[in-house]
Design a protein around this motif. Structure first.
Motif, PDB file in Angstrom:
ATOM      1  N   ILE A 159     -16.621   0.927  15.988  1.00 50.03           N
ATOM      2  CA  ILE A 159     -18.063   1.082  16.245  1.00 50.03           C
ATOM      3  C   ILE A 159     -18.308   1.314  17.733  1.00 50.03           C
ATOM      4  CG2 ILE A 159     -20.310  -0.082  16.211  1.00 50.03           C
ATOM      5  CD1 ILE A 159     -19.667  -1.418  13.714  1.00 50.03           C
ATOM      6  N   LYS A 181     -18.022  -5.543  18.360  1.00 53.54           N
ATOM      7  CA  LYS A 181     -16.986  -4.617  18.834  1.00 53.54           C
ATOM      8  C   LYS A 181     -15.585  -5.219  18.669  1.00 53.54           C
ATOM      9  CE  LYS A 181     -15.867  -0.742  21.009  1.00 53.54           C
ATOM     10  NZ  LYS A 181     -15.942   0.537  20.306  1.00 53.54           N
ATOM     11  N   LEU A 202     -17.186  -2.836   6.786  1.00 51.14           N
ATOM     12  CA  LEU A 202     -18.251  -2.299   7.631  1.00 51.14           C
ATOM     13  C   LEU A 202     -19.492  -1.947   6.814  1.00 51.14           C
ATOM     14  CD1 LEU A 202     -19.024  -1.475  10.496  1.00 51.14           C
ATOM     15  CD2 LEU A 202     -17.927   0.731  10.109  1.00 51.14           C
ATOM     16  N   LEU A 257     -24.135   2.524  18.881  1.00 51.06           N
ATOM     17  CA  LEU A 257     -24.503   2.188  17.499  1.00 51.06           C
ATOM     18  C   LEU A 257     -24.858   0.708  17.396  1.00 51.06           C
ATOM     19  CD1 LEU A 257     -24.864   2.859  14.549  1.00 51.06           C
ATOM     20  CD2 LEU A 257     -22.401   2.638  14.227  1.00 51.06           C
ATOM     21  N   ILE A 258     -24.086  -0.146  18.082  1.00 54.11           N
ATOM     22  CA  ILE A 258     -24.393  -1.588  18.079  1.00 54.11           C
ATOM     23  C   ILE A 258     -25.788  -1.817  18.651  1.00 54.11           C
ATOM     24  CG2 ILE A 258     -23.742  -3.867  18.970  1.00 54.11           C
ATOM     25  CD1 ILE A 258     -20.804  -2.832  19.006  1.00 54.11           C
TER      26      ILE A 258
END
Length: 211
Positions: free
Chosen positions: A157, A151, A21, A161-162
């Motif tokens: 996540i 996702k 990440l 946030l994406i």
């Protein structure tokens, strides 16, 4: 269309897979370049005359709203009346579709989003409108491809946030160089194709930012 979308989705997941990440930002330019290819940009921006005609109709209707109101209501009154506001936006979309058929769902969605934003703006400016419209189309293309694919690989996540990551990438791609081309397009000095070339070129600047 379905097959090419699945193929793109697989390519996106392949780029994301086995990456920690913390290194996700490193993939931003390559991911963005894949998603904002000329082929995909052309599909989602639709034909040049559709964009041109849509902006022309919207400009005329927004200027008319500022000077003469709509259905007996001033622009200020319309903003505070959701029903009349919806009627105004639907009327514009009907005018556009009566003259030309919008094939791109993303273009149609972006037009609605940006028109809503511009009801809050004191003075309508066609250059600002076009810049924000092009921005919104690029944002929606990226979000559509990255939301579920990120996702699926990084379950931890959150979607918020994406969305922020996609917003950051869009901010880097849609920079001054692109907006200058958008302005020239509005002035009929260059073609839509030249604007899309610039957008595709600026994908090398994409970044998801800090997360």
């Amino acid at each position: 269309m379905g097959t090419s979308k699945r193929k793109l989705s697989n390519e996106i997941k392949k780029l994301l897979k086995d990456k920690p990440l913390s290194n996700l930002n490193d993939t931003a330019p390559e991911l963005t370049k894949k998603i904002l290819s000329k082929k995909i940009l052309n599909e989602n921006f639709d034909q040049e005359d559709i964009i041109d005609n849509s902006i022309k109709i919207i400009t005329n209707q927004f200027l008319s709203l500022s000077s003469s109101g709509f259905k007996g209501k001033t622009k200020k009154e319309l903003i505070n009346d959701p029903i009349t506001q919806q009627e105004f936006l639907e009327m514009i979309l009907d005018l556009i579709e009566n003259s030309i058929v919008i094939e791109s769902k993303i273009l149609e969605k972006a037009l609605k989003i940006v028109m809503c934003k511009f009801l809050e703006v004191d003075e309508f400016d066609v250059y600002s409108f076009a810049q924000i419209l092009f921005y919104e189309i690029v944002f929606q293309i990226l979000l559509g491809e990255l939301n579920d694919n990120i996702k699926d690989i990084f379950e931890e996540i959150e979607y918020d946030l994406i969305q922020n990551m996609v917003r950051n990438a869009t901010n880097q791609v849609m920079n001054v160089a692109v907006y200058e081309k958008v302005n020239l397009f509005i002035e009929r000095k260059i073609s839509l194709n030249e604007v899309l070339d610039e957008i595709a070129k600026q994908t090398s600047n994409a970044s998801f930012g800090e997360f």
